[in-house]
Write a protein that holds these residues in place. Structure first.
Motif, PDB file in Angstrom:
ATOM      1  N   VAL A 269       0.844  -1.203   0.000  1.00 22.32           N
ATOM      2  CA  VAL A 269       0.000   0.000   0.000  1.00 22.32           C
ATOM      3  C   VAL A 269       0.879   1.254   0.000  1.00 22.32           C
ATOM      4  CG1 VAL A 269      -1.642   1.356   1.379  1.00 22.32           C
ATOM      5  CG2 VAL A 269      -1.998  -1.105   1.094  1.00 22.32           C
ATOM      6  N   LEU A 270       1.911   1.247   0.842  1.00 23.01           N
ATOM      7  CA  LEU A 270       2.790   2.421   0.938  1.00 23.01           C
ATOM      8  C   LEU A 270       3.572   2.642  -0.354  1.00 23.01           C
ATOM      9  CD1 LEU A 270       4.120   1.960   4.580  1.00 23.01           C
ATOM     10  CD2 LEU A 270       2.516   3.721   3.791  1.00 23.01           C
ATOM     11  N   ASP A 271       3.943   1.553  -0.989  1.00 27.58           N
ATOM     12  CA  ASP A 271       4.673   1.643  -2.259  1.00 27.58           C
ATOM     13  C   ASP A 271       3.815   2.376  -3.300  1.00 27.58           C
ATOM     14  OD1 ASP A 271       6.285   1.332  -4.432  1.00 27.58           O
ATOM     15  OD2 ASP A 271       6.176  -0.856  -4.507  1.00 27.58           O
ATOM     16  N   ALA A 272       2.589   1.885  -3.485  1.00 24.45           N
ATOM     17  CA  ALA A 272       1.683   2.518  -4.459  1.00 24.45           C
ATOM     18  C   ALA A 272       1.394   3.966  -4.067  1.00 24.45           C
ATOM     19  CB  ALA A 272       0.377   1.725  -4.547  1.00 24.45           C
ATOM     20  N   LEU A 273       1.212   4.182  -2.774  1.00 27.45           N
ATOM     21  CA  LEU A 273       0.893   5.516  -2.257  1.00 27.45           C
ATOM     22  C   LEU A 273       2.020   6.508  -2.559  1.00 27.45           C
ATOM     23  CD1 LEU A 273      -0.360   7.671  -0.337  1.00 27.45           C
ATOM     24  CD2 LEU A 273       0.423   6.303   1.571  1.00 27.45           C
ATOM     25  N   PHE A 274       3.244   6.126  -2.256  1.00 30.43           N
ATOM     26  CA  PHE A 274       4.350   7.082  -2.417  1.00 30.43           C
ATOM     27  C   PHE A 274       4.758   7.281  -3.870  1.00 30.43           C
ATOM     28  CE2 PHE A 274       4.212   7.221   2.044  1.00 30.43           C
ATOM     29  CZ  PHE A 274       4.665   8.486   2.344  1.00 30.43           C
ATOM     30  N   VAL A 275       4.656   6.262  -4.672  1.00 28.36           N
ATOM     31  CA  VAL A 275       4.925   6.451  -6.103  1.00 28.36           C
ATOM     32  C   VAL A 275       3.876   7.410  -6.682  1.00 28.36           C
ATOM     33  CG1 VAL A 275       5.011   5.316  -8.357  1.00 28.36           C
ATOM     34  CG2 VAL A 275       6.194   4.294  -6.404  1.00 28.36           C
ATOM     35  N   HIS A 276       2.599   7.200  -6.278  1.00 23.13           N
ATOM     36  CA  HIS A 276       1.525   8.117  -6.687  1.00 23.13           C
ATOM     37  C   HIS A 276       1.823   9.538  -6.201  1.00 23.13           C
ATOM     38  CE1 HIS A 276      -2.594   9.590  -7.360  1.00 23.13           C
ATOM     39  NE2 HIS A 276      -2.633   9.985  -6.102  1.00 23.13           N
ATOM     40  N   PHE A 278       4.820  10.966  -5.365  1.00 24.05           N
ATOM     41  CA  PHE A 278       5.968  11.603  -6.024  1.00 24.05           C
ATOM     42  C   PHE A 278       5.619  12.021  -7.448  1.00 24.05           C
ATOM     43  CE2 PHE A 278       8.753   8.724  -3.151  1.00 24.05           C
ATOM     44  CZ  PHE A 278       8.568   9.587  -2.085  1.00 24.05           C
ATOM     45  N   GLN A 279       4.930  11.131  -8.166  1.00 24.36           N
ATOM     46  CA  GLN A 279       4.518  11.479  -9.531  1.00 24.36           C
ATOM     47  C   GLN A 279       3.557  12.662  -9.503  1.00 24.36           C
ATOM     48  OE1 GLN A 279       2.995   7.706 -10.803  1.00 24.36           O
ATOM     49  NE2 GLN A 279       4.934   7.081 -11.761  1.00 24.36           N
ATOM     50  N   GLY A 280       2.616  12.629  -8.577  1.00 27.34           N
ATOM     51  CA  GLY A 280       1.632  13.706  -8.438  1.00 27.34           C
ATOM     52  C   GLY A 280       2.301  15.039  -8.133  1.00 27.34           C
ATOM     53  N   LEU A 281       3.283  15.019  -7.241  1.00 24.17           N
ATOM     54  CA  LEU A 281       3.986  16.265  -6.905  1.00 24.17           C
ATOM     55  C   LEU A 281       4.726  16.798  -8.121  1.00 24.17           C
ATOM     56  CD1 LEU A 281       5.416  15.486  -3.346  1.00 24.17           C
ATOM     57  CD2 LEU A 281       3.494  16.970  -3.911  1.00 24.17           C
ATOM     58  N   LYS A 302      15.137  10.734  -7.000  1.00 21.89           N
ATOM     59  CA  LYS A 302      15.205   9.503  -7.817  1.00 21.89           C
ATOM     60  C   LYS A 302      14.396   8.411  -7.116  1.00 21.89           C
ATOM     61  CE  LYS A 302      19.475   9.365 -10.391  1.00 21.89           C
ATOM     62  NZ  LYS A 302      20.379  10.499 -10.234  1.00 21.89           N
ATOM     63  N   PHE A 303      13.386   7.866  -7.824  1.00 16.04           N
ATOM     64  CA  PHE A 303      12.619   6.750  -7.244  1.00 16.04           C
ATOM     65  C   PHE A 303      12.280   5.762  -8.343  1.00 16.04           C
ATOM     66  CE2 PHE A 303       8.383   8.016  -8.806  1.00 16.04           C
ATOM     67  CZ  PHE A 303       8.582   9.359  -9.085  1.00 16.04           C
ATOM     68  N   LEU A 443      12.504  16.437   2.700  1.00 21.55           N
ATOM     69  CA  LEU A 443      13.419  15.536   1.987  1.00 21.55           C
ATOM     70  C   LEU A 443      13.079  15.418   0.505  1.00 21.55           C
ATOM     71  CD1 LEU A 443      13.725  13.082   4.938  1.00 21.55           C
ATOM     72  CD2 LEU A 443      15.599  14.429   3.966  1.00 21.55           C
ATOM     73  N   PHE A 444      11.813  15.509   0.163  1.00 21.96           N
ATOM     74  CA  PHE A 444      11.467  15.496  -1.270  1.00 21.96           C
ATOM     75  C   PHE A 444      12.116  16.698  -1.946  1.00 21.96           C
ATOM     76  CE2 PHE A 444       8.791  16.461  -4.967  1.00 21.96           C
ATOM     77  CZ  PHE A 444       8.788  15.221  -5.596  1.00 21.96           C
TER      78      PHE A 444
END
Ligand code: ATP
Ligand code: AMO
Length: 465
Positions: A269-276, A278-281, A302-303, A443-444
């Motif tokens: 869940v966290l993987d999908a959440l954070f990729v979403h 970072f891409q969204g940002l 970089k992710f 950090l982002f």
């Protein structure tokens, strides 16, 4: 009412039309029979000019405009013209506002510092110094003492828009995956994350504690069959250390969910959440990220499309192979976390990764031990650029084991009895995580200090403004 136009909407298409704007006086220059003002609304700026020769402009008006203190708020009427040359330094560079009327709505007192000085990048100051020019800068404490003025810099305007988008994306991704938003109490009878860093207060004559996390309550929500829950709320920690990444009050993005087999379901869940996220940002905050980078330059994060998962033991091995002397059952200090972040980036080309199966001894009492080897736990931390942003785990849902673990770690069991009891009436296996909002933004954006991403930071020395 009259029609107001936003400064950002002042474009050449409006040439010749009368407009009315309310904005701040960013800069003022008087030049004999004329006055030049840069007006600012958040990060949008436009040049406004007054010429005595224009029929509606008097000498007195030019004098009045020239004397306006910077940062005052003015209502300006005029018409839009397209200048021969673009106006350097204004976001609305292709237009100029020819003023026919100006009224001060709120006059600014002498400023603690110039907003333009607080907005200067270290790079600009250095370059100027090389050319023999001294540019003013403003120290962090002076900026924070006057945060209401400091927040007006372009980078700060952008940082808090990015922060808002982080929360929005967090909500979006979790709602989409069947989570519901909850609100748990912040006034508690005891500590939830170990007693050391808890704020005590008087609760109607009884001892009370400010919540160190929603930990117990998000777990109880799972025992109440809410299934998948999340919360965005304040977290209080009496951290008596003054570091670049600890606050005494921060915003926690927490989530908790029933699981079938393992904590890897939480990591999915966290993987999908954070990729979403970072891409969204990168998509929605492109402009804001550029503005932040102008004052505080940084490389985009970089992710990977599917986040890297390493076990704690693998991490320790990488550090050992690189020559670090590390205890395989001890915690990673800030320096080792950063070193591992660097090694991971070199080897896997990512600055976002998950480290799991931590030694049990260094995790909170509610953490589930690993079945195959109880020296380890079903837990994880997640890192951005070598610094922790998330902690999480599968939790113990057996009240007897929970009591035993609390005793082993020396916790006063009587203060957490109602929490332990909530697992007595049938508790689903579950896990979750806590994310530090200010750390994610810091950090982002590659920022060096968490105070930059907290609107009104609270640290051991600061309780105002
Ligand atoms: P968590 O509570 O999950 O560990 P955290 O990031 O707040 O999250 P801490 O336990 O406070 O973590 O600290 C993590 C690491 O950061 C520690 O192992 C410690 O080495 C380091 N650390 C904490 N406080 C300081 C400090 N004041 N100075 C230097 N390093 C610190
Ligand atoms: P933890 O104590 O690691 O875990 O906190 C979770 C996340 O919160 C952030 N954080 C902080 N941010 C700013 N200032 C602080 N003083 C501070 N302390 C922590 C970090 C950290 O990763 N209940 C567990 C979470 C869980 O297991 O669900 C917990 O509170 O980003």
């Amino acid at each position: 009412g009259r029609t107001w136009t936003a400064v950002s909407a002042l474009t050449p298409e409006l040439e010749g039309q009368p407009v009315l704007v309310r904005a701040r006086v960013h800069t003022v220059r008087g030049k004999g029979k004329s006055a030049f003002l840069v007006l600012r609304q958040a990060t949008a700026t436009v040049q406004a000019v007054l010429f005595v020769d224009d029929e509606s402009v008097s000498k007195g008006m030019v004098k009045y405009a020239t004397a306006l203190p910077r940062e005052s708020i003015v209502d300006v009427e005029g018409s839009l013209k397209v200048p021969a040359e673009p106006i350097v330094g204004c976001s609305q560079s292709k237009v100029e506002l020819h003023v026919t009327g100006i009224k001060c709505v709120s006059r600014a007192a002498p400023l603690p510092f110039e907003v333009t000085d607080a907005a200067r990048s270290a790079e600009a100051v250095k370059k100027a110094a090389e050319a023999g020019e001294v540019l003013a800068t403003v120290g962090q404490d002076v900026r924070l003492d006057n945060r209401f003025v400091d927040l007006r810099t372009p980078a700060n305007q952008a940082i808090f828009r990015v922060q808002s988008e982080v929360c929005q994306l967090f909500r979006e991704a979790l709602q989409r995956q069947g989570f519901i938003e909850i609100h748990t109490p912040k006034l508690l009878s005891g500590a939830s994350e170990g007693g050391a860093a808890v704020f005590h207060f008087d609760y109607m004559g009884r001892p009370g504690c400010l919540a160190q996390s929603p930990q117990f309550y998000k777990q109880m929500a799972i025992c109440s069959d809410l299934g998948r829950v999340y919360e965005i709320g304040p977290v209080f920690r009496a951290e008596n250390s003054y570091t670049h990444r600890h606050l005494c009050e921060f915003t926690g993005l927490d989530m908790e969910m029933a699981i079938c087999e393992s904590y890897h379901e939480v990591l999915d869940v966290l993987d999908a959440l954070f990729v979403h996220m970072f891409q969204g940002l990168n998509e929605r905050c492109q402009h804001e990220l550029e503005v932040i980078g102008e004052q505080y330059p940084f490389e985009p994060l970089k992710f990977l499309p599917k986040s890297l998962r390493l076990t704690f033991a693998e991490g320790i091995q990488m550090l050992q192979e690189a020559g670090y002397d590390v205890d395989p059952f001890g915690d990673l200090n800030t320096e080792l976390e950063r070193a591992l972040g660097k090694l991971v980036k070199e080897k896997y080309n990512t600055e976002f990764y998950m480290l799991h199966r931590y030694p049990l001894a260094i995790r909170p009492f509610y953490t589930m031990p690993c079945k195959d080897d109880p020296r380890y736990s079903c837990s994880f931390d997640i890192f951005i650029r070598g610094e922790e942003i998330i902690s999480g785990a599968q939790r113990i849902h057996d009240p007897a084991l929970l009591t035993e673990r609390a005793q082993v770690l020396g916790l006063p069991v009587e203060t957490i009895q109602s929490y332990i009891d909530s697992f007595k009436y049938g508790a689903p296996p579950h896990g979750g995580a806590g994310v530090g909002l200010e750390r994610v933004v810091m950090l982002f954006c590659g920022l060096d200090n968490i105070r930059k991403t907290s609107m009104f930071p609270r640290d051991p020395k600061r309780l105002t403004p």
